[in-house]
Design a protein around this motif. Sequence first.
Motif, PDB file in Angstrom:
ATOM      1  N   TRP A 157     -13.126  -9.741  -6.468  1.00  0.00           N
ATOM      2  CA  TRP A 157     -13.402  -8.758  -7.746  1.00  0.00           C
ATOM      3  C   TRP A 157     -15.308  -8.771  -7.768  1.00  0.00           C
ATOM      4  N   GLY A 158     -15.648  -7.761  -8.339  1.00  0.00           N
ATOM      5  CA  GLY A 158     -17.415  -7.918  -8.513  1.00  0.00           C
ATOM      6  C   GLY A 158     -17.986  -6.848  -7.265  1.00  0.00           C
ATOM      7  N   PRO A 159     -19.347  -8.222  -7.347  1.00  0.00           N
ATOM      8  CA  PRO A 159     -20.311  -7.579  -6.279  1.00  0.00           C
ATOM      9  C   PRO A 159     -19.825  -7.669  -5.006  1.00  0.00           C
ATOM     10  N   ARG A 160     -19.321  -8.776  -4.977  1.00  0.00           N
ATOM     11  CA  ARG A 160     -18.702  -9.455  -3.416  1.00  0.00           C
ATOM     12  C   ARG A 160     -17.676  -9.329  -3.182  1.00  0.00           C
ATOM     13  N   PHE A 161     -16.685  -8.310  -3.197  1.00  0.00           N
ATOM     14  CA  PHE A 161     -15.468  -7.734  -3.413  1.00  0.00           C
ATOM     15  C   PHE A 161     -15.545  -6.689  -1.868  1.00  0.00           C
ATOM     16  N   CYS A 162     -14.147  -6.881  -1.222  1.00  0.00           N
ATOM     17  CA  CYS A 162     -13.853  -6.887   0.096  1.00  0.00           C
ATOM     18  C   CYS A 162     -14.178  -5.145   0.752  1.00  0.00           C
ATOM     19  N   PRO A 163     -15.373  -5.512   1.521  1.00  0.00           N
ATOM     20  CA  PRO A 163     -15.317  -4.125   2.129  1.00  0.00           C
ATOM     21  C   PRO A 163     -14.712  -3.700   3.492  1.00  0.00           C
ATOM     22  N   GLY A 164     -13.754  -4.166   3.308  1.00  0.00           N
ATOM     23  CA  GLY A 164     -13.107  -3.547   4.248  1.00  0.00           C
ATOM     24  C   GLY A 164     -11.555  -3.712   4.106  1.00  0.00           C
ATOM     25  N   GLN A 165     -11.233  -2.875   2.583  1.00  0.00           N
ATOM     26  CA  GLN A 165      -9.730  -3.277   1.699  1.00  0.00           C
ATOM     27  C   GLN A 165      -9.311  -1.912   2.426  1.00  0.00           C
ATOM     28  N   ASN A 166     -10.214  -0.590   2.524  1.00  0.00           N
ATOM     29  CA  ASN A 166      -9.950   1.103   2.651  1.00  0.00           C
ATOM     30  C   ASN A 166      -9.006   0.574   4.155  1.00  0.00           C
ATOM     31  N   PHE A 167     -10.097  -0.155   4.682  1.00  0.00           N
ATOM     32  CA  PHE A 167     -10.094   0.042   6.100  1.00  0.00           C
ATOM     33  C   PHE A 167      -8.912  -0.817   6.873  1.00  0.00           C
ATOM     34  N   ALA A 168      -8.409  -2.197   5.903  1.00  0.00           N
ATOM     35  CA  ALA A 168      -7.213  -2.962   6.566  1.00  0.00           C
ATOM     36  C   ALA A 168      -5.982  -2.211   5.386  1.00  0.00           C
ATOM     37  N   LEU A 169      -5.996  -1.738   4.767  1.00  0.00           N
ATOM     38  CA  LEU A 169      -5.074  -0.916   4.168  1.00  0.00           C
ATOM     39  C   LEU A 169      -4.022   0.209   5.137  1.00  0.00           C
ATOM     40  N   MET A 170      -5.767   1.073   5.639  1.00  0.00           N
ATOM     41  CA  MET A 170      -4.873   2.080   6.620  1.00  0.00           C
ATOM     42  C   MET A 170      -4.372   1.633   8.018  1.00  0.00           C
ATOM     43  N   GLU A 171      -5.177   0.617   8.166  1.00  0.00           N
ATOM     44  CA  GLU A 171      -4.300  -0.489   9.635  1.00  0.00           C
ATOM     45  C   GLU A 171      -2.626  -0.833   9.000  1.00  0.00           C
ATOM     46  N   ALA A 172      -3.057  -0.950   8.254  1.00  0.00           N
ATOM     47  CA  ALA A 172      -1.595  -2.220   7.981  1.00  0.00           C
ATOM     48  C   ALA A 172      -0.580  -0.614   8.088  1.00  0.00           C
ATOM     49  N   LYS A 173      -0.708   0.118   7.250  1.00  0.00           N
ATOM     50  CA  LYS A 173      -0.043   1.395   7.027  1.00  0.00           C
ATOM     51  C   LYS A 173       0.853   1.912   8.172  1.00  0.00           C
ATOM     52  N   MET A 174      -0.850   2.281   9.779  1.00  0.00           N
ATOM     53  CA  MET A 174      -0.245   2.452  10.534  1.00  0.00           C
ATOM     54  C   MET A 174       0.553   2.089  11.061  1.00  0.00           C
ATOM     55  N   ALA A 175       0.157   0.400  11.356  1.00  0.00           N
ATOM     56  CA  ALA A 175       0.676  -0.353  12.373  1.00  0.00           C
ATOM     57  C   ALA A 175       2.654  -0.129  11.905  1.00  0.00           C
ATOM     58  N   LEU A 176       2.887  -0.485  10.052  1.00  0.00           N
ATOM     59  CA  LEU A 176       3.900  -0.612   9.775  1.00  0.00           C
ATOM     60  C   LEU A 176       4.940   1.439   9.849  1.00  0.00           C
ATOM     61  N   VAL A 177       3.759   2.169   9.811  1.00  0.00           N
ATOM     62  CA  VAL A 177       4.932   3.508  10.336  1.00  0.00           C
ATOM     63  C   VAL A 177       5.152   3.359  12.124  1.00  0.00           C
ATOM     64  N   LEU A 178       4.399   3.078  12.283  1.00  0.00           N
ATOM     65  CA  LEU A 178       4.852   2.875  13.922  1.00  0.00           C
ATOM     66  C   LEU A 178       5.889   2.154  13.907  1.00  0.00           C
ATOM     67  N   ILE A 179       6.376   1.057  13.604  1.00  0.00           N
ATOM     68  CA  ILE A 179       6.801   0.208  13.647  1.00  0.00           C
ATOM     69  C   ILE A 179       8.372   0.812  13.226  1.00  0.00           C
ATOM     70  N   LEU A 180       8.562   1.312  12.245  1.00  0.00           N
ATOM     71  CA  LEU A 180       9.658   1.323  11.128  1.00  0.00           C
ATOM     72  C   LEU A 180      10.298   2.627  11.889  1.00  0.00           C
ATOM     73  N   ARG A 181       9.332   3.505  12.192  1.00  0.00           N
ATOM     74  CA  ARG A 181       9.802   4.967  12.478  1.00  0.00           C
ATOM     75  C   ARG A 181      10.557   4.511  14.328  1.00  0.00           C
ATOM     76  N   ARG A 182      10.454   3.755  14.769  1.00  0.00           N
ATOM     77  CA  ARG A 182      11.367   2.903  15.998  1.00  0.00           C
ATOM     78  C   ARG A 182      12.378   1.935  16.013  1.00  0.00           C
ATOM     79  N   PHE A 183      12.047   1.117  14.819  1.00  0.00           N
ATOM     80  CA  PHE A 183      13.287  -0.078  14.682  1.00  0.00           C
ATOM     81  C   PHE A 183      13.713  -0.134  13.539  1.00  0.00           C
ATOM     82  N   SER A 184      14.762  -0.907  13.208  1.00  0.00           N
ATOM     83  CA  SER A 184      15.134  -1.670  12.024  1.00  0.00           C
ATOM     84  C   SER A 184      15.178  -3.025  12.562  1.00  0.00           C
ATOM     85  N   PHE A 185      14.331  -4.153  11.501  1.00  0.00           N
ATOM     86  CA  PHE A 185      14.471  -5.055  11.882  1.00  0.00           C
ATOM     87  C   PHE A 185      15.192  -5.691  10.570  1.00  0.00           C
ATOM     88  N   GLU A 186      15.309  -6.830  11.044  1.00  0.00           N
ATOM     89  CA  GLU A 186      15.890  -8.465  10.041  1.00  0.00           C
ATOM     90  C   GLU A 186      15.177 -10.069  10.203  1.00  0.00           C
TER      91      GLU A 186
END
Length: 217
Positions: A157-186
């Motif tokens: 929070w504040g001036p030292r807020f993570c500059p990588g937030q959008n990048f990280a969330l985008m990266e995580a979504k892309m990775a998860l979409v690729l996995i979810l499309r091909r597999f179910s997992f437990e």
Amino acid sequence: MEAGEAPKNDLLGILLESNSGDHGMSTKDVIEECRLFNFAGQETTADLLVWTMIMLSLHKKWQDQARQEILQMSMILNEVLRLYPPGILLGRTIEKETKLDEEVTLPGGAQVVIPTLMVHRDPKLWGEDVNEFKPERFADGISKATKNQVSFLPFGWGPRFCPGQNFALMEAKMALVLILRRFSFELSPTYTHAPHTVLTLHPQFGAPLIFHTLQDQ
Ligand code: HEM
């Protein structure tokens, strides 16, 4: 770079360029920045991904919903970051005596810790179901879920807020979409739930998962 062969428009290029003049960053600063970006960007995102896989294994309904509707992903990731924030606390050193209000004055040199994980799991802020995985809390965004309080701070929070937030969330979504499309997992029966911190919060004994190829792929 001096031979005109290295790109100047990526992060390393910008750092090196600022190192070339008389005033810019020192070589040591550039090396430290590279280390910071590497650490701050890699472990944290890997933790987010692994906790998301674990949560989606434990909550099949959300795994199916995420597979059908990618828009669900933001609320799922927020709920994972609430329960398992990779950075469990924020630390600050108070440089000089600082008055916060009439009652609280922090002395110079004091260390202050903001316990992110405990804030995220405080029933007074989140309700009695605080420890349950309920992505629907975030259905109308973060400010609604937090009632505009600073009770959700996985990226600081504040001036030292993570500059990588959008990048990280985008990266995580892309990775998860690729996995979810091909597999179910437990989760494998050998999985042991043991959140553990060595700098960042991760499953101490890993996350053995069983993947099933989806029929229609
Ligand atoms: C899920 C992924 C991530 C989480 C949970 C996360 C969390 C955080 C937090 C809590 C801080 C603030 C630390 C503080 O105030 O003391 C921070 C700072 C920082 N993060 Fe991230 N981060 C993530 C991904 C990334 C990525 C992908 C990058 C770069 C590509 C990155 C680069 C940085 C940097 C450089 C800082 C220091 C900023 C400063 O001190 O001004 N982070 N991050």
